[in-house]
Structure formats: C-alpha cells, structure tokens
Design an enzyme around this catalytic site. Sequence first.
Site, PDB file in Angstrom:
ATOM      1  N   ILE A   1       0.831  -1.204   0.000  1.00  0.00           N
ATOM      2  CA  ILE A   1       0.000   0.000   0.000  1.00  0.00           C
ATOM      3  C   ILE A   1       0.864   1.251   0.000  1.00  0.00           C
ATOM      4  O   ILE A   1       0.625   2.190  -0.758  1.00  0.00           O
ATOM      5  CB  ILE A   1      -0.955  -0.021   1.205  1.00  0.00           C
ATOM      6  CG1 ILE A   1      -1.966  -1.159   1.053  1.00  0.00           C
ATOM      7  CG2 ILE A   1      -1.669   1.322   1.355  1.00  0.00           C
ATOM      8  CD1 ILE A   1      -2.788  -1.427   2.295  1.00  0.00           C
TER       9      ILE A   1
ATOM     10  N   ARG B   1      -4.033   1.087  10.804  1.00  0.00           N
ATOM     11  CA  ARG B   1      -4.895   0.592  11.871  1.00  0.00           C
ATOM     12  C   ARG B   1      -5.065   1.683  12.907  1.00  0.00           C
ATOM     13  O   ARG B   1      -4.137   2.460  13.180  1.00  0.00           O
ATOM     14  CB  ARG B   1      -4.301  -0.672  12.526  1.00  0.00           C
ATOM     15  CG  ARG B   1      -4.458  -1.927  11.688  1.00  0.00           C
ATOM     16  CD  ARG B   1      -5.925  -2.329  11.595  1.00  0.00           C
ATOM     17  NE  ARG B   1      -6.148  -3.529  10.810  1.00  0.00           N
ATOM     18  CZ  ARG B   1      -6.425  -3.547   9.513  1.00  0.00           C
ATOM     19  NH1 ARG B   1      -6.480  -2.404   8.848  1.00  0.00           N
ATOM     20  NH2 ARG B   1      -6.638  -4.680   8.880  1.00  0.00           N
TER      21      ARG B   1
ATOM     22  N   GLU C   1     -13.256   1.377  16.590  1.00  0.00           N
ATOM     23  CA  GLU C   1     -14.290   1.284  15.563  1.00  0.00           C
ATOM     24  C   GLU C   1     -15.161   0.048  15.760  1.00  0.00           C
ATOM     25  O   GLU C   1     -14.695  -0.970  16.287  1.00  0.00           O
ATOM     26  CB  GLU C   1     -13.641   1.277  14.172  1.00  0.00           C
ATOM     27  CG  GLU C   1     -12.673   0.138  13.927  1.00  0.00           C
ATOM     28  CD  GLU C   1     -11.953   0.294  12.594  1.00  0.00           C
ATOM     29  OE1 GLU C   1     -12.030  -0.658  11.804  1.00  0.00           O
ATOM     30  OE2 GLU C   1     -11.320   1.344  12.340  1.00  0.00           O
TER      31      GLU C   1
ATOM     32  N   HIS D   1     -13.700   2.950   7.624  1.00  0.00           N
ATOM     33  CA  HIS D   1     -12.847   1.791   7.311  1.00  0.00           C
ATOM     34  C   HIS D   1     -13.265   1.176   5.971  1.00  0.00           C
ATOM     35  O   HIS D   1     -13.600  -0.004   5.886  1.00  0.00           O
ATOM     36  CB  HIS D   1     -12.930   0.739   8.417  1.00  0.00           C
ATOM     37  CG  HIS D   1     -11.738  -0.186   8.429  1.00  0.00           C
ATOM     38  ND1 HIS D   1     -11.260  -0.767   9.569  1.00  0.00           N
ATOM     39  CD2 HIS D   1     -10.930  -0.619   7.425  1.00  0.00           C
ATOM     40  CE1 HIS D   1     -10.215  -1.534   9.286  1.00  0.00           C
ATOM     41  NE2 HIS D   1      -9.999  -1.447   7.974  1.00  0.00           N
TER      42      HIS D   1
END
Length: 316
Positions: free
Chosen positions: A161, A238, A267, A285
């Site tokens: 990523i 995260r 979350e 998310h």
Amino acid sequence: MSIQESPNPQRPWLLLHTALAPAMRERLQLQFELLEAAGIGSARRNELCGQVRAMLCNAQSIVSREQMRQWPALELIVVVGVGRDGIDLEAAAELGIKVSRAPDVCAEDVADHTLALLLAATRQIVQAHAFVQQGRWPQGRYPPTLRFSGRRMGIVGLGRIGRAVARRSQAFDMSIAYTGRAPKNDVPYRWCDSVLELAADVDFLVVCASGGPATRGLIDACVLQALGPQGVLVNVGRGSIVDEAALQQALQERTIAAAALDVFAHEPQVSEVLTGLPNTVLTPHMASSTRQGLQAMLAQAEAHLLAHFGLAPHTV
C-alpha cells in the site's frame, strides 16, 4: 438448499465469521458445508465442533485462542482482506492452524482512497461542499486552503500500500520519504530512521503500517508536534497505531492542520471529539471496499480454501 440441510460428509465444514454475497455463498456451498458463526447455539457447536475444519473471516473479525479451541478440527483461517490484527496468530501457530489472507488485491484501492482523503483534507472538500450546500457562498468566498502538489510526503510503512501511495504522490510532484522496519534497497525514496525524524521533515504523514504491539501508539504527541501546524496526518493502517487522545488534542489546539482517518481506535465507535472537529475527514474503514476489490478478495479467499483442501474450482 439452506446451509443446514442435507450435509454432505465428503465436504469440509466452513465456519463463516463474515457476511457473504449470495453469489459467493452459492459458490462455496458447492464445495463446503457452511455454518454461520453469528448466533450459533451451544448444542449446534457441540454437534459440529469436531467437524469444522476452516473458518472464513474479514479484516475486522476477532478470533481468540479460546474461540480456536472450541473447534479442535480447525486447520485453516482465511481472512477476506489484508488485516489479521483480530486473529491471535500466536495461538494459531501453537494449535497448528494456518492463517491466510488476500494482501495483493486491494493495495491499489487503498492507495486511491488515501490520496482522496489527503486531497479532501488539504483542499477541505467536505467543508467546502457544506459551505455551498448551506447557502453560505453569497455571504463571501471560502477561505484559502492548503496546497497539495509539490509538497513533502512521509509514508509510515512502505509495503504494497505504501508503495502504491508513493507512486501516486509522484504524479503530484511530491518528494517522498519513508520509515518502517528496515530500509528498502529497491526504491529511490529517502529513508528516515524513525517516525519522529520523518514527521519533522514532511508536510503529509501517511500511516500505511500494520497494526499490532510493535506499532501501537506509534503516532504519539511528540510525532504530531514534529509534524507541525501545517502538517496533515492520514491513517489508512490501523486505529491502534495513532494515540487517539493525543491526536484529538493536536487537532483541537491546531498543533497539526488536519487529519484524515479511515481507521479508528475503537471502531465502529468513533470519538465524538473527532466527529465534531472542523479539521477532520472521516471515513468508515472503507479504503479497500470497492466492488471490484471485494470480488477479487473473495476470489482469492476461495482459492486459498480450495487449495488447502485439494478441491478443484467449480465449473458450470
């Protein structure tokens, strides 16, 4: 046929910890007996505890050592997505349970979302939309925002990523620096020994690292102070990586200019402080959640399941 009718003893039992689209459910039913984890009673669990051999989860699923022990025949946990933070990997290793995931198929989607978040935070897209929508434009122009192109990008975690984010950022004439577990010898970007050093030398700090004990609270008050009053924090890694209390204070006091977050400490519960601040952009998310990406992740998860049990893909 419902998932609890006419079980075929030749097909492995698969425990579902995640919702599936009807088409994927139908595909898996051709090769597996499916069992929903949600709402399963103790009697049903006792009946099948020695037969369930695989488990299908998503990146938000929590699978503890105790849960694994409830299924003594469990051989494989497949995660639809990248994150495995909720899986007790140490327990899985001790119990001989393989844990697989689909890391290759959603990096581009997450990188797209990262740039969208950063653009929204710097150019205040969400706030400007509300400005127009609320009819405030006739009373005066919207205030100037931060420039995006040609700035300094810092990436925490240069994995798949992070690399995809870096490639996109170069198209905006940004200089790229990064930090992580170790420097990479196959990239032209500048390495920083610590996240504190990185934050002090960039305009945008983008968190792409994995969660877990090694990165918990990595982005703390000192890092945010180093990022500075023109700096923007983006987190698509995260929620545990950012000290959320320190971030809230930094945003309130304008220690940093803004934050754009796709992940949160608790979350799906999100702090009312964060939701009430004018210098945040918040998404639920969803960075990897495109229709094409989800389809690819499910296909890869299915491939892991079939390969593990030596099953051939079903053909019509």
